[in-house]
Structure formats: C-alpha cells, structure tokens
Design an enzyme around this catalytic site. Sequence first.
Site, PDB file in Angstrom:
ATOM      1  N   PRO A  20       0.845  -1.206   0.000  1.00  0.00           N
ATOM      2  CA  PRO A  20       0.000   0.000   0.000  1.00  0.00           C
ATOM      3  C   PRO A  20       0.879   1.254   0.000  1.00  0.00           C
ATOM      4  CG  PRO A  20      -0.677  -1.532   1.729  1.00  0.00           C
ATOM      5  CD  PRO A  20       0.628  -2.020   1.190  1.00  0.00           C
ATOM      6  N   GLU A  21       0.603   2.156  -0.914  1.00  0.00           N
ATOM      7  CA  GLU A  21       1.345   3.406  -0.960  1.00  0.00           C
ATOM      8  C   GLU A  21       0.455   4.540  -0.462  1.00  0.00           C
ATOM      9  OE1 GLU A  21       4.216   4.188  -3.802  1.00  0.00           O
ATOM     10  OE2 GLU A  21       4.407   2.138  -4.528  1.00  0.00           O
TER      11      GLU A  21
END
Length: 271
Positions: free
Chosen positions: A2-3
């Site tokens: 997840p960014e």
Amino acid sequence: MPELPEVEVTRLSFADRIAGARIESAALGKPLRWPLGVEPASLQGLTVQRVRRRGKYLLLDLDGGLLLIHLGMSGSLAFAPELPPAGPHDHFELATSRGRLRLHDPRRFGAVVWAGSEADPVARKLLGHLGVEPLGDEFDPFVFWQALRARRAAIKPVLLAGDIVVGVGNIYASEALFAAGIHPGLSAARLDQSRAGRLHGAVRSVLARALEQGGSTLRDFSSAEGKTGHFQLEAMVYDRAGQPCRVCGTTIQSLRQGQRSTFFCPQCQTS
Ligand SMILES: [Zn+2]
C-alpha cells in the site's frame, strides 16, 4: 505494498465513521513488525477522536494518546459494525461502540504502535524523519529544489527515501520521473530549478490522480472484506519493461536502484 494514495483512501473510508467511538476492547494476533507497546486492555474506555495520516502512517488520536498504524507490505484495514470471526492473518482488532476495526496482514510487516503523544520517543522515531506531505502546501517547488541540490545520489532513490517528501513510493516515483522527462539515474544535485519544478508538479499530479481513482472505489475499501491494493493506475512505465513507450514507442527499460526496480523510457527521459 500500500502506498500513500491507498493509505489515504483507507483513512477516508472509516475516519468519519469511527470518530467519537468508545473502545470496548482490543485484541492482538501474531506479532507484527513492532510491538503495540502497551497492554491491549489499557485501551479499553478510550475514545477515538479522529484519524489522521502522516506519510504512510494512520494516526488514531485517542483521548490521552494515539495509535500509529502502518500497513506494511500487505496490510489492510476493515471497519464495519460486525466482522466475520478473526482469521489466521488478522493481527489487531479494536471493538468500539461504532464497529470493529481490524488489521489483516498476511506478511506481518505492518504494525500498530501505542504512543502517549507525538512527542514520545517511539512516535518521534517513526514520524520524526518524515519529509513534507506531497499534496500539502508545505511541499514547495523552490524548497524541494534546494533540498535536492544537497543530494548526490540518483534522483529515484532520493525520492523513495521519504525524508524530503513522503509517500512517493516505487510506482509513483517511476511514473513522476517519466512525466517530468527526467532519467531516474540522474544525480539529484544536478537537477536545475526548472527540472525540479517539473518533477514537483509531476509528483503532485501522479499522486492526486491515484487518489482520485481510489476515491472512486472507496465503497470497496469500506466494506468488511475491503482489501487495499494498487489502484488501477494506467502506468506509463511502471512494470512495463520490454513494452513500447505509450508516448514515443521506444522500448521501456528497467534498472535496479537500491533493492528496487525502476522503469523508464530512454527516449523520453533524457535529462
Ligand atoms: Zn518514450
């Protein structure tokens, strides 16, 4: 992994619903990257005031402390009035008066950490080195350029390091450099003011676009079975080695920088 856009969309998916909730109980699963740092039972009775984000950390402000949540490589949060029984990959859960918040993290690089305040050593250790927020006003083109001038390392790993500007992860760094026409191996110190300005604009627009696309799938994220993943970003270069550049048709190349793969177009990214 997840960014920043995925973390922000996760925050938006439950922040309003959990604000004001009273914690009824907290439960831990297997050990995560860092320990909680407090007995879960001591969270009982506290109220969740709001949910903020700093870099890729979600900060749950409680009355008298905060929880820092990081999704690691494979973490996702679900918040719903009721959830199915916890499975083998569910490693943290808060039961609150407004629903259950659960961290699902098969690889367990994520973490939930208690801090009495942001001034606590543990919070400072996790948050203290973070650069400015890329979508905030404090991310200024001139200040950005000045910070880059002090770095001799290649621009791609300098972006990834997160101490100048946070949240520009591997996908978005490759995409922003393509949008700015800058070769990922160029020394950060060699960017002139105009190229640094182009990169500043590209970082903002690439992240804003991902956030927009994530926002349109917000409903999926807020469901009990919601899983964070990469948004369906139409990548120009990321993970496209060997394929033709969408702008000029030249074959996209990849290179290793640090431990990470970088993708670029040798024709479009010459400066
Ligand atoms: Zn090209």
